[in-house]
Enzyme design. Structure first.
Site, PDB file in Angstrom:
ATOM      1  N   CYS A  50       0.849  -1.193   0.000  1.00 18.87           N
ATOM      2  CA  CYS A  50       0.000   0.000   0.000  1.00 18.87           C
ATOM      3  C   CYS A  50       0.885   1.243   0.000  1.00 18.87           C
ATOM      4  O   CYS A  50       2.008   1.215   0.516  1.00 18.87           O
ATOM      5  CB  CYS A  50      -0.873  -0.034   1.251  1.00 18.87           C
ATOM      6  SG  CYS A  50      -1.906   1.408   1.524  1.00 18.87           S
ATOM      7  N   SER A  52       0.673   3.632   1.847  1.00 18.14           N
ATOM      8  CA  SER A  52       0.976   4.008   3.236  1.00 18.14           C
ATOM      9  C   SER A  52       2.303   3.387   3.683  1.00 18.14           C
ATOM     10  O   SER A  52       3.050   3.991   4.457  1.00 18.14           O
ATOM     11  CB  SER A  52      -0.161   3.579   4.173  1.00 18.14           C
ATOM     12  OG  SER A  52      -1.366   4.224   3.803  1.00 18.14           O
ATOM     13  N   HIS A  55       4.871   5.701   2.419  1.00 18.11           N
ATOM     14  CA  HIS A  55       4.987   6.911   3.258  1.00 18.11           C
ATOM     15  C   HIS A  55       5.911   6.626   4.452  1.00 18.11           C
ATOM     16  O   HIS A  55       6.735   7.454   4.830  1.00 18.11           O
ATOM     17  CB  HIS A  55       3.625   7.328   3.819  1.00 18.11           C
ATOM     18  CG  HIS A  55       2.678   7.951   2.824  1.00 18.11           C
ATOM     19  ND1 HIS A  55       2.959   9.100   2.130  1.00 18.11           N
ATOM     20  CD2 HIS A  55       1.425   7.596   2.449  1.00 18.11           C
ATOM     21  CE1 HIS A  55       1.920   9.420   1.363  1.00 18.11           C
ATOM     22  NE2 HIS A  55       0.979   8.516   1.530  1.00 18.11           N
ATOM     23  N   HIS A  71       0.713  -3.763   6.353  1.00 23.13           N
ATOM     24  CA  HIS A  71      -0.524  -3.641   7.143  1.00 23.13           C
ATOM     25  C   HIS A  71      -1.729  -4.095   6.341  1.00 23.13           C
ATOM     26  O   HIS A  71      -2.859  -3.763   6.683  1.00 23.13           O
ATOM     27  CB  HIS A  71      -0.706  -2.188   7.591  1.00 23.13           C
ATOM     28  CG  HIS A  71      -0.900  -1.265   6.423  1.00 23.13           C
ATOM     29  ND1 HIS A  71       0.152  -0.805   5.666  1.00 23.13           N
ATOM     30  CD2 HIS A  71      -2.017  -0.777   5.847  1.00 23.13           C
ATOM     31  CE1 HIS A  71      -0.326  -0.049   4.687  1.00 23.13           C
ATOM     32  NE2 HIS A  71      -1.635  -0.028   4.761  1.00 23.13           N
ATOM     33  N   CYS A 177      -6.997  -3.457   3.778  1.00 19.71           N
ATOM     34  CA  CYS A 177      -6.741  -2.007   3.717  1.00 19.71           C
ATOM     35  C   CYS A 177      -7.446  -1.341   2.548  1.00 19.71           C
ATOM     36  O   CYS A 177      -8.467  -0.695   2.731  1.00 19.71           O
ATOM     37  CB  CYS A 177      -5.258  -1.649   3.732  1.00 19.71           C
ATOM     38  SG  CYS A 177      -5.067   0.168   3.828  1.00 19.71           S
TER      39      CYS A 177
HETATM   40  N1  LIG Z   1      -7.610   7.128   4.620  1.00 17.99           N
HETATM   41  C1  LIG Z   1      -7.089   5.941   4.884  1.00 17.99           C
HETATM   42  O1  LIG Z   1      -7.453   5.300   5.860  1.00 17.99           O
HETATM   43  C2  LIG Z   1      -6.077   5.355   3.961  1.00 17.99           C
HETATM   44  C3  LIG Z   1      -5.889   3.966   3.913  1.00 17.99           C
HETATM   45  C4  LIG Z   1      -4.977   3.452   2.986  1.00 17.99           C
HETATM   46  C5  LIG Z   1      -4.259   4.285   2.174  1.00 17.99           C
HETATM   47  N2  LIG Z   1      -4.441   5.635   2.284  1.00 17.99           N
HETATM   48  C6  LIG Z   1      -3.715   6.584   1.433  1.00 17.99           C
HETATM   49  O2  LIG Z   1      -4.342   6.626   0.166  1.00 17.99           O
HETATM   50  C7  LIG Z   1      -3.399   7.090  -0.796  1.00 17.99           C
HETATM   51  C8  LIG Z   1      -3.441   6.191  -2.014  1.00 17.99           C
HETATM   52  O3  LIG Z   1      -2.937   4.918  -1.693  1.00 17.99           O
HETATM   53  P1  LIG Z   1      -2.706   3.816  -2.849  1.00 17.99           P
HETATM   54  O4  LIG Z   1      -2.062   2.660  -2.193  1.00 17.99           O
HETATM   55  O5  LIG Z   1      -3.929   3.648  -3.662  1.00 17.99           O
HETATM   56  O6  LIG Z   1      -1.595   4.609  -3.721  1.00 17.99           O
HETATM   57  P2  LIG Z   1      -1.047   4.375  -5.199  1.00 17.99           P
HETATM   58  O7  LIG Z   1       0.301   4.990  -5.221  1.00 17.99           O
HETATM   59  O8  LIG Z   1      -1.215   2.971  -5.605  1.00 17.99           O
HETATM   60  O9  LIG Z   1      -2.063   5.239  -6.099  1.00 17.99           O
HETATM   61  C9  LIG Z   1      -1.950   6.619  -6.284  1.00 17.99           C
HETATM   62  C10 LIG Z   1      -2.446   6.943  -7.701  1.00 17.99           C
HETATM   63  O10 LIG Z   1      -2.438   8.351  -7.866  1.00 17.99           O
HETATM   64  C11 LIG Z   1      -1.939   8.655  -9.158  1.00 17.99           C
HETATM   65  N3  LIG Z   1      -1.413  10.035  -9.122  1.00 17.99           N
HETATM   66  C12 LIG Z   1      -0.292  10.469  -8.493  1.00 17.99           C
HETATM   67  N4  LIG Z   1      -0.170  11.805  -8.676  1.00 17.99           N
HETATM   68  C13 LIG Z   1      -1.230  12.197  -9.405  1.00 17.99           C
HETATM   69  C14 LIG Z   1      -1.664  13.468  -9.897  1.00 17.99           C
HETATM   70  N5  LIG Z   1      -0.958  14.581  -9.653  1.00 17.99           N
HETATM   71  N6  LIG Z   1      -2.831  13.523 -10.598  1.00 17.99           N
HETATM   72  C15 LIG Z   1      -3.540  12.397 -10.847  1.00 17.99           C
HETATM   73  N7  LIG Z   1      -3.163  11.163 -10.416  1.00 17.99           N
HETATM   74  C16 LIG Z   1      -2.023  11.074  -9.709  1.00 17.99           C
HETATM   75  C17 LIG Z   1      -0.900   7.594  -9.431  1.00 17.99           C
HETATM   76  O11 LIG Z   1      -0.655   7.449 -10.813  1.00 17.99           O
HETATM   77  C18 LIG Z   1      -1.565   6.362  -8.802  1.00 17.99           C
HETATM   78  O12 LIG Z   1      -2.395   5.703  -9.751  1.00 17.99           O
HETATM   79  C19 LIG Z   1      -2.043   7.125  -0.061  1.00 17.99           C
HETATM   80  O13 LIG Z   1      -1.792   8.447   0.377  1.00 17.99           O
HETATM   81  C20 LIG Z   1      -2.286   6.232   1.136  1.00 17.99           C
HETATM   82  O14 LIG Z   1      -1.431   6.532   2.209  1.00 17.99           O
HETATM   83  C21 LIG Z   1      -5.350   6.171   3.132  1.00 17.99           C
HETATM   84 ZN   LIG Z   2      -2.957   0.716   3.461  1.00 22.72          ZN
END
Ligand SMILES: NC(=O)c1ccc[n+]([C@@H]2O[C@H](COP(=O)([O-])OP(=O)(O)OC[C@H]3O[C@@H](n4cnc5c(N)ncnc54)[C@H](O)[C@@H]3O)[C@@H](O)[C@H]2O)c1
Ligand SMILES: [Zn+2]
Ligand SMILES: [Zn+2]
Length: 378
Positions: A50, A52, A55, A71, A177
């Site tokens: 993920c 996260s 990060h 996680h 997640c």
């Molecule tokens: N709120 C929560 O509880 C929770 C839980 C899990 C993950 N997250 C967060 O969610 C976010 C996404 O996680 P993920 O695993 O899907 O990430 P990921 O990296 O797989 O997906 C991110 C997507 O965003 C796109 N992207 C990046 N910059 C961009 C831009 N400027 N314009 C358009 N698209 C763009 C990328 O191409 C990618 O497809 C992370 O910040 C993660 O930490 C939050």
């Molecule tokens: Zn996650």
């Protein structure tokens, strides 16, 4: 090997350990404790990668080390501690990264996803114990109390959620997640009504899960937005009605979203965690529209928005942690929807990798290349 025989009831497991933030994770052989009262040991079968985790790896969120990463995991119970009755050896489980404390204000109000005192956030068991150590006896923390990027993990019983038979462990891992986060943001946090228009910005595991959630909620229009063109087609395959390639010029993306939806989508989900896309999501809202912030920024990030139109137009901004998940209730529900063909979670997985490939997986995630990568253990 230090020469000593493992203590009775312990076992060894290879795991991805972060020792210094910003540096590559190390693959180490750890000693995994025997489960104590209220704990179970899980033989891990799959762990999603993920953003996260990235990060944490890159030092964008402060976390203690050394820590076994991961996680988003699933496996099979291989040992239970005294008094554990809800789970038995051989039970398939998906792991929750948030075990609520049960007594704080959020928990008492029935909002376990908002619990600030979860023992999971201390990366230890609820009593403060660590369950992993190097062969030399150095304690190692478990990320969110589950540290899924290892061949075995001891976790609190409450973190292990029984899965129905027939769910691919990689799919079960994602329910732990990204699926709960994204689907839940739509159906639990925003409660998107049938017929609403939706945009999802960012199409990783979380954003594609928002798309699946919007399809489940029968949104009329689901616009999937990413800067990587290949993601638009996969979004369509899980329910998006339209794809929009994000422009470097934010104004152009806002204008395109407005054009496609008679003034802006009713709900806009930000699933990246970038300040400029958070601001985009708020800016593109129509009157009465709702921005749902799901992506997580680096710890210190701040965004801004024009206050007058937000108030004047009765627009809303919602934060959504873990998709408002109540794992014992929601994990089996999402699994059942998957088995019914209504949540095509398997389409989010494009690579099954070994532990040794975790750093390469982080590189791919940084560049936006590919979909959900899943570490599989044999
Ligand atoms: N709120 C929560 O509880 C929770 C839980 C899990 C993950 N997250 C967060 O969610 C976010 C996404 O996680 P993920 O695993 O899907 O990430 P990921 O990296 O797989 O997906 C991110 C997507 O965003 C796109 N992207 C990046 N910059 C961009 C831009 N400027 N314009 C358009 N698209 C763009 C990328 O191409 C990618 O497809 C992370 O910040 C993660 O930490 C939050
Ligand atoms: Zn996650
Ligand atoms: Zn609590």
């Amino acid at each position: 090997m230090s020469g000593a025989e493992p203590a009775q009831g312990t076992r060894e497991a290879r795991a991805a350990v972060l020792r210094v933030v910003g540096e590559p994770v190390a693959i180490e052989d750890l000693v995994v404790a025997e489960p104590r009262a209220g704990e179970v040991r899980v033989r891990m079968l799959a762990s999603g990668v993920c953003h996260s985790d990235l990060h944490v790896r890159d030092g964008e969120w402060p976390r203690p080390t050394p820590i076994a990463m991961g996680h988003e995991g699933a496996g099979v119970v291989e040992a239970v501690g005294p008094g554990v009755e809800r789970l038995h050896v051989g039970q398939p489980v998906a792991l929750s990264w948030l075990v609520p404390c049960g007594v704080c204000r959020a928990c008492r109000a029935g909002r376990p996803w908002a619990c600030p005192d979860s023992p999971s956030f201390r990366h230890r068991m609820p009593d403060g114990a660590t369950v992993l150590a190097t062969r030399d006896g150095e304690p190692v923390l478990s990320y969110c109390g589950i540290g899924t990027m290892g061949a075995a993990a001891v976790v609190p019983e409450a973190a292990a959620i029984a899965m129905p038979d027939g769910v691919d462990p990689a799919v079960a891992a994602l329910i732990g997640c990204c699926v709960s986060t994204g689907v839940g943001a739509v159906v639990k946090t925003a409660v998107v009504p049938a017929g609403a228009s939706v945009a999802v910005i960012g199409l990783g595991g979380v954003g594609l899960s928002c798309v699946m959630g919007a399809a489940l909620a029968q949104a009329s229009r689901i616009i999937a937005v990413d800067r990587v063109e290949a993601k638009l087609a996969i979004a369509r395959s899980v329910g998006a009605t339209d794809g929009l390639l994000a422009s470097d010029d934010r104004g152009q993306t806002v204008a395109a979203l407005r054009d496609m939806t008679d003034g802006g989508p009713d709900f806009i989900f930000e699933a990246i965690g970038r300040v400029d896309t958070v601001e985009l999501a708020i800016e593109a809202l129509p009157l009465g529209g709702t921005a749902v912030l799901v992506g997580m920024t680096p710890f210190e990030a701040r965004a801004s928005f024009a206050v007058y139109p937000l108030v004047d137009g009765s627009r809303r901004i919602l934060g959504s942690n873990y998709g408002f998940a109540d794992p014992p209730v929601d994990f089996p529900r999402y699994a059942a929807l998957h088995l019914d063909g209504r949540l095509p979670i398997d389409r989010l997985i494009d690579r099954r990798i070994g532990l040794d490939d975790v750093e390469a997986a982080f590189d791919r995630l940084r560049s936006g290349d590919g979909l959900r990568q899943v570490v599989v253990f044999d």
